[in-house]
Design an enzyme around this catalytic site. Structure first.
Site, PDB file in Angstrom:
ATOM      1  N   GLU A 159       9.875  35.780  -2.577  1.00 45.50           N
ATOM      2  CA  GLU A 159      10.632  34.555  -3.133  1.00 45.50           C
ATOM      3  C   GLU A 159      12.164  34.770  -2.692  1.00 45.50           C
ATOM      4  O   GLU A 159      12.639  33.764  -2.247  1.00 45.50           O
ATOM      5  CB  GLU A 159      10.431  34.261  -4.749  1.00 45.50           C
ATOM      6  N   GLU A 162      12.412  34.517   0.953  1.00 43.76           N
ATOM      7  CA  GLU A 162      12.404  33.245   1.584  1.00 43.76           C
ATOM      8  C   GLU A 162      13.625  32.163   1.019  1.00 43.76           C
ATOM      9  O   GLU A 162      13.893  31.375   1.932  1.00 43.76           O
ATOM     10  CB  GLU A 162      10.960  32.517   1.021  1.00 43.76           C
ATOM     11  N   GLU A 163      13.954  32.450   0.119  1.00 51.02           N
ATOM     12  CA  GLU A 163      15.021  31.304  -0.397  1.00 51.02           C
ATOM     13  C   GLU A 163      16.491  31.791  -0.279  1.00 51.02           C
ATOM     14  O   GLU A 163      17.244  30.997   0.078  1.00 51.02           O
ATOM     15  CB  GLU A 163      14.992  31.130  -2.048  1.00 51.02           C
TER      16      GLU A 163
END
Length: 284
Positions: A159, A162-163
């Site tokens: 996460e 990805e962010e």
């Protein structure tokens, strides 16, 4: 299909099923060609009668999406929905006249939040384009849902990458919370994970993230939203305590079950010197 039962010039084939460990049967319709509902109904009636005579309890029927035309037939025979996936629907039926002991569908979804701090005592934060925090100006930790078959520690790393584009390494779980009546009325488990950054350049995920930056941890904790939200305030205080060496979370240890499956054990290893050999072996 398996077996046949004669009825004059016609023959009825029984459904093929595998016995489970709880006195039940698991049926998977594997024929790639759609089945005629009337033929399926006859086979299902005969099979249910046979399973009843055998003393079977729960019956599970896995219907691939190409056999969706059989759902109505199964429901009319006493089956109900259990759960659905993109490519199949699972139906269940409890045969005996006793309390139904079939396990319910999964009751929780799992989420992660990432506490990532750089050497300047700055926290990696994001602003989201959509959802609860859209347009609020709130800076929050990167968060997301754990995918099926994904470990909590790996989900937190993914996460963040990805962010924000930042590469990280899992350190430990700092805390977790449980809430109810959440996503599709399911309960929700959320794990706050501490990660060690291995890169520091940030890059927004264009589809979901409006902005990302490194923010002084004190500024993050001083946001009105954090101050006014008891849960977020507690989480911020736990993270600050961890930075000051006053708090120990749960590290991960890769272990093996009796069936040989690899799984992570999360534990507080502050005084677990007896496990040091295992962790050293993993490191090597």
């Amino acid at each position: 299909m398996k077996g046949e039962e004669d009825h004059g010039s016609n023959s009825i084939q029984f459904l093929s099923g595998d016995e489970d460990h709880h006195g039940g049967v698991i049926v998977t319709i594997e024929d790639p060609i759609p089945m005629d509902p009337e033929i399926f109904a006859s086979s299902l009636r005969a099979s249910l009668s046979d399973w009843t005579q055998q003393g079977k309890k729960g019956v599970w029927i896995k219907l691939p999406i190409q056999h969706s035309n059989l759902v109505d037939t199964a429901v009319k025979a006493g089956f109900r929905y259990h759960h659905a996936e993109p490519d199949y629907l699972m139906l269940v039926c409890w045969i005996p006249d006793t309390p139904d002991h079939l396990p319910a569908n999964a009751s929780h979804r799992i989420g992660v939040g990432a506490f990532v701090m750089n050497p300047k005592r700055e926290l990696l934060v994001v602003q989201e384009k959509d959802g609860r925090f859209k347009g609020t100006g709130v800076w929050k930790m990167p968060t997301g849902a754990v995918n099926e078959g994904e470990d909590i520690c790996d989900a937190a790393i993914r996460e963040v990458k990805e962010e924000t584009g930042v590469e990280t390494e899992f350190v430990e779980i700092l805390a977790f919370r449980q809430s109810h009546q959440s996503f599709f009325q399911k309960s929700d488990l959320f794990f706050v994970c501490m990660l060690q950054p291995h890169s520091f350049d940030v890059q927004c995920q264009a589809s979901e993230i409006l902005a990302t930056q490194w923010m002084p941890i004190e500024d993050y904790a001083a946001q009105a939203f954090v101050q006014d939200n008891e849960l977020f305030d507690f989480i911020a205080k736990i993270c600050l305590s961890k930075l000051d060496g006053k708090y120990t979370g749960f590290s991960n240890l890769l272990t093996t079950t009796s069936r040989g499956k690899k799984t992570y054990l999360y534990f507080n290893d502050q005084d677990a010197s007896y496990l040091s050999a295992s962790k050293q072996e993993q490191a090597s």
